[in-house]
Design a protein around this motif. Sequence first.
Motif, mmCIF file in Angstrom:
data_model
loop_
_atom_site.group_PDB
_atom_site.id
_atom_site.type_symbol
_atom_site.label_atom_id
_atom_site.label_comp_id
_atom_site.label_asym_id
_atom_site.label_seq_id
_atom_site.Cartn_x
_atom_site.Cartn_y
_atom_site.Cartn_z
ATOM 1 N N ARG A 54 14.024 17.991 -15.528
ATOM 2 C CA ARG A 54 12.408 17.809 -15.421
ATOM 3 C C ARG A 54 11.251 18.389 -14.691
ATOM 4 N N LEU A 57 10.923 20.689 -17.938
ATOM 5 C CA LEU A 57 9.804 20.283 -19.334
ATOM 6 C C LEU A 57 8.710 20.056 -19.336
ATOM 7 N N ALA A 58 8.354 19.273 -17.717
ATOM 8 C CA ALA A 58 6.781 19.850 -16.847
ATOM 9 C C ALA A 58 6.495 20.690 -17.325
ATOM 10 N N ALA A 61 5.368 21.727 -20.505
ATOM 11 C CA ALA A 61 4.149 20.533 -20.978
ATOM 12 C C ALA A 61 5.141 19.958 -22.093
ATOM 13 N N LEU A 62 6.978 19.771 -22.070
ATOM 14 C CA LEU A 62 7.395 19.098 -23.459
ATOM 15 C C LEU A 62 7.351 17.615 -22.157
ATOM 16 N N ASP A 63 7.185 16.490 -23.669
ATOM 17 C CA ASP A 63 7.156 15.583 -22.941
ATOM 18 C C ASP A 63 8.608 15.035 -23.715
ATOM 19 N N TYR A 64 9.233 14.959 -22.430
ATOM 20 C CA TYR A 64 11.304 13.786 -22.884
ATOM 21 C C TYR A 64 11.642 13.156 -21.986
ATOM 22 N N PRO A 65 11.636 11.603 -22.756
ATOM 23 C CA PRO A 65 11.856 10.773 -21.322
ATOM 24 C C PRO A 65 13.460 11.456 -20.556
ATOM 25 N N THR A 66 13.576 11.952 -19.834
ATOM 26 C CA THR A 66 15.177 11.792 -19.588
ATOM 27 C C THR A 66 16.108 10.666 -18.715
ATOM 28 N N ARG A 93 11.584 21.880 -28.211
ATOM 29 C CA ARG A 93 10.096 21.175 -28.789
ATOM 30 C C ARG A 93 10.843 20.332 -30.143
ATOM 31 N N GLN A 105 2.736 16.089 -32.980
ATOM 32 C CA GLN A 105 3.859 14.956 -33.897
ATOM 33 C C GLN A 105 5.336 16.235 -34.083
ATOM 34 N N ARG A 107 9.426 15.737 -32.998
ATOM 35 C CA ARG A 107 10.348 14.631 -32.092
ATOM 36 C C ARG A 107 11.603 15.926 -31.544
#
Length: 279
Positions: A54, A57-58, A61-66, A93, A105, A107
């Motif tokens: 996490r 990722l932060a 700046a990669l937004d990923y629900p872990t 990314r 945008q 995924r």
Amino acid sequence: MPELAYVNGQFMSLAQATVPVEDRGFQFADSVYEVLRTYGGQPFALDEHLARLRRSLAAIALDYPTDNLRGIIAEAVRRAAFPEAVIYLQITRGVAPRHRAIPAQVRPTLVLTVRALVPHPEWQEHGIRVITVPDNRWGRCDIKSVGLLANVLAHQAARNAGAHDAIFVEADGTVNESTAGNVFIVRAGQLLTPPKSHRILAGITRDKFLAITPVTETRITAADLLGADEVFLTATTVEVVPVVMVNGKPIGSGTPGPVTRRSLELFHKNFRPAGPSRG
Ligand SMILES: Cc1ncc(COP(=O)(O)O)c(C=O)c1O
């Protein structure tokens, strides 16, 4: 099941796993990763690895629900069914037309692989030889980025020199870490390791070890390294590995020293479940 992969929601054999050419992990190393191992079939220090993921990722700046990762890891380990496994987990990314700007945008791509853990008892028993190399990496080694070319080249330089690995040293003599592990030295019975900074990865093994034994976090120089009574490295798959030679010069007696041996025993006593060794 042989070596196994999970790519964006699908389990498959590792041989079948692919990512598209325009994945930004492939093109820009726009991607972070973790490596975990199991003890007794259970992922070791899972919370700590997920917390570091996490942070990585932060930092990019990669937004990923872990939240989903725990279940995926458990299922992957269960399916692979190796006695002990190494779990590699990478989040990129995602796929987008090649451009430096981060797409709005996109995924993220999740890749996870599970392989059998290959133990190296001979390294723990006899120690390894290292060379020192200039630290020519970027300034954010605290992020577990897949941009590891400097580590690859340094490791290969070590191999070409007949050594096992390389330790990165700054121009001013500051010792940072090896290509895949954290550095510890023993001086007059005291354990020393470089403090956390942007110049090293905060190893989970390092953290776990610091929690069970007194270690002073302080700057170590190349001269300290060469003049140390003992040197060892820590990392997930190899735990505690004695270093018996640096740049062709024996460390201490040139064999794994007593503090290093005790450190490995202590690590096993605290973290490896009792029973027959499975690596
Ligand atoms: C550069 C670097 N430093 C330190 C480590 C040790 O980290 P950990 O103990 O979490 O495996 C690694 C592990 O791969 C690494 O690549």
